[in-house]
Scaffold this active site. Structure first.
Site, mmCIF file in Angstrom:
data_model
loop_
_atom_site.group_PDB
_atom_site.id
_atom_site.type_symbol
_atom_site.label_atom_id
_atom_site.label_comp_id
_atom_site.label_asym_id
_atom_site.label_seq_id
_atom_site.Cartn_x
_atom_site.Cartn_y
_atom_site.Cartn_z
ATOM 1 N N TYR A 164 -2.976 -7.818 16.305
ATOM 2 C CA TYR A 164 -2.982 -6.928 15.138
ATOM 3 C C TYR A 164 -4.221 -6.037 15.150
ATOM 4 O O TYR A 164 -4.123 -4.816 15.008
ATOM 5 C CB TYR A 164 -2.939 -7.747 13.847
ATOM 6 C CG TYR A 164 -3.061 -6.907 12.599
ATOM 7 C CD1 TYR A 164 -1.946 -6.281 12.051
ATOM 8 C CD2 TYR A 164 -4.297 -6.719 11.965
ATOM 9 C CE1 TYR A 164 -2.055 -5.501 10.908
ATOM 10 C CE2 TYR A 164 -4.418 -5.941 10.826
ATOM 11 C CZ TYR A 164 -3.290 -5.339 10.299
ATOM 12 O OH TYR A 164 -3.401 -4.560 9.173
ATOM 13 N N SER A 175 -4.278 2.565 9.007
ATOM 14 C CA SER A 175 -4.835 1.621 9.969
ATOM 15 C C SER A 175 -5.285 0.382 9.197
ATOM 16 O O SER A 175 -4.569 -0.086 8.308
ATOM 17 C CB SER A 175 -5.991 2.271 10.737
ATOM 18 O OG SER A 175 -6.554 1.378 11.669
ATOM 19 N N LYS A 215 -4.345 -1.881 15.578
ATOM 20 C CA LYS A 215 -4.915 -0.974 14.590
ATOM 21 C C LYS A 215 -6.048 -0.136 15.189
ATOM 22 O O LYS A 215 -6.232 1.027 14.824
ATOM 23 C CB LYS A 215 -5.405 -1.769 13.377
ATOM 24 C CG LYS A 215 -4.269 -2.344 12.533
ATOM 25 C CD LYS A 215 -3.324 -1.245 12.036
ATOM 26 C CE LYS A 215 -2.254 -1.770 11.108
ATOM 27 N NZ LYS A 215 -1.363 -0.703 10.601
ATOM 28 N N SER A 233 0.004 -7.168 -1.134
ATOM 29 C CA SER A 233 1.251 -6.673 -0.559
ATOM 30 C C SER A 233 2.075 -7.870 -0.115
ATOM 31 O O SER A 233 1.607 -9.014 -0.153
ATOM 32 C CB SER A 233 0.972 -5.759 0.647
ATOM 33 O OG SER A 233 0.438 -6.506 1.733
ATOM 34 N N ASN A 256 2.883 4.793 7.331
ATOM 35 C CA ASN A 256 2.336 3.561 6.767
ATOM 36 C C ASN A 256 3.047 2.296 7.249
ATOM 37 O O ASN A 256 2.553 1.191 7.048
ATOM 38 C CB ASN A 256 2.398 3.644 5.231
ATOM 39 C CG ASN A 256 1.979 2.373 4.551
ATOM 40 O OD1 ASN A 256 0.796 2.032 4.525
ATOM 41 N ND2 ASN A 256 2.950 1.651 3.999
ATOM 42 N N ILE A 307 0.828 -1.205 0.000
ATOM 43 C CA ILE A 307 0.000 0.000 0.000
ATOM 44 C C ILE A 307 0.861 1.253 0.000
ATOM 45 O O ILE A 307 0.539 2.242 -0.667
ATOM 46 C CB ILE A 307 -0.961 -0.023 1.205
ATOM 47 C CG1 ILE A 307 -2.060 -1.065 0.974
ATOM 48 C CG2 ILE A 307 -1.576 1.348 1.459
ATOM 49 C CD1 ILE A 307 -2.967 -1.293 2.156
#
EC number: 1.-.-.-
Length: 293
Positions: free
Chosen positions: A190, A175, A194, A225, A102, A31
């Protein structure tokens, strides 16, 4: 009261980032790279920060359309590295208009609960996690954003004083829809990290209003990704009906154009009146998933 200045409603003007100076942490892959390419191709000067010099250099060489992707090797979780990078940009340019924080990690493997999972099996899987890995997920996903914001505040303030673009300076924090979904798509660590970075960014948006520095949150769904490569590959053989259920109601993952549209809106004059917002780009996934968004 009418303005003496006629506003431009031409999309090329409203969504222009020409002349913008940006910093993107974790900007060499996934991203982050999508964001970098969208900004640079549309006229911005973009500093990309990452740990792997060879990957950064390759992006600058192969992806820059105008020669305005500047690679700066460094670990965005390291205060000495951030100080060094800020000093470099201060000397070279003197200001930035946009910070995109990021950098992040996926954390531990998800804990799977199936119809046959017993409570003792679930307890075993939850308990087996190394506490240091849980802590690392928060340290990277929340701490890196925190220290990146703190490090670049003087340059963001300088961007406001420079006045090279109409919109005030801004930090955009990446996020995830994992911050809002009640069905864990990744490990609990995780998702919690976030959610934490989302709330922290909202607090910054409130705390820094008098300095005219804006804060917004980008919450992507599934995009290709390095982090999601295995997930994306596992979905390749799904039928259209299965993809609509498991990937997104639109039946696909996000792509570079989807992310480019988000960042050009947020970073340009078109998004100049946004602060404290969460932009969800997930193909409608949260609309069909129990969530608190």
């Amino acid at each position: 009261m009418s303005s003496s200045i006629t506003p431009s409603l031409i999309a090329a003007d409203l969504f222009s980032v020409d002349g913008l100076v940006a910093v993107v942490t974790g900007g060499a892959t996934g991203i982050g790279l999508m964001i970098v390419k969208a900004l640079e191709e549309n006229g911005a000067k973009v500093y990309i920060i990452g740990r792997r010099k060879e990957v950064l250099d390759k992006v600058a060489k192969e992806e820059a359309k105008h020669g305005n992707i500047i690679p700066l090797q460094g670990d965005a979780s390291s205060k000495p590295d951030l100080e060094r990078i800020v000093a470099h940009i201060t000397k070279e340019t003197g200001y930035i208009n946009l910070l995109v924080a990021n950098a992040g990690i996926s954390g531990p493997d998800p804990v799977r609960i199936t119809p046959s999972t017993t409570l003792s099996e679930l307890q075993r899987d939850l308990w087996s996690l190394d506490p240091s890995i849980f802590a690392q997920t928060f340290s990277v996903n929340v701490g890196t954003a925190y220290f990146s914001i703190a490090a670049f505040l003087p340059l963001l303030d300088a961007g406001n004083h420079k006045g090279n673009v109409v919109q005030s300076s801004q930090a955009i924090i990446t996020s995830s829809i994992g911050a809002f979904g009640r069905v864990p798509l990744a490990h609990y660590a995780y998702s919690a990290s976030k959610a934490a970075v989302t709330h922290m960014t909202k607090q910054f948006a409130t705390a820094l209003t008098k300095y005219k520095i804006r804060f917004n949150i980008l919450a992507p769904g599934l995009y290709p990704s390095e982090m999601t490569a295995g997930i994306v590959k596992s979905f390749e053989q799904l039928s259209p009906e299965e993809r609509a259920t498991r990937v997104s109601p639109l039946g696909r993952e996000g792509n570079t154009e989807d992310m480019a549209g988000c960042i050009l809106w947020l970073a340009s004059k078109a998004g100049a009146w946004l602060s404290g917002n969460v932009v969800v780009s997930d193909g409608g996934k949260l609309s069909v998933t129990p969530s608190s968004y």
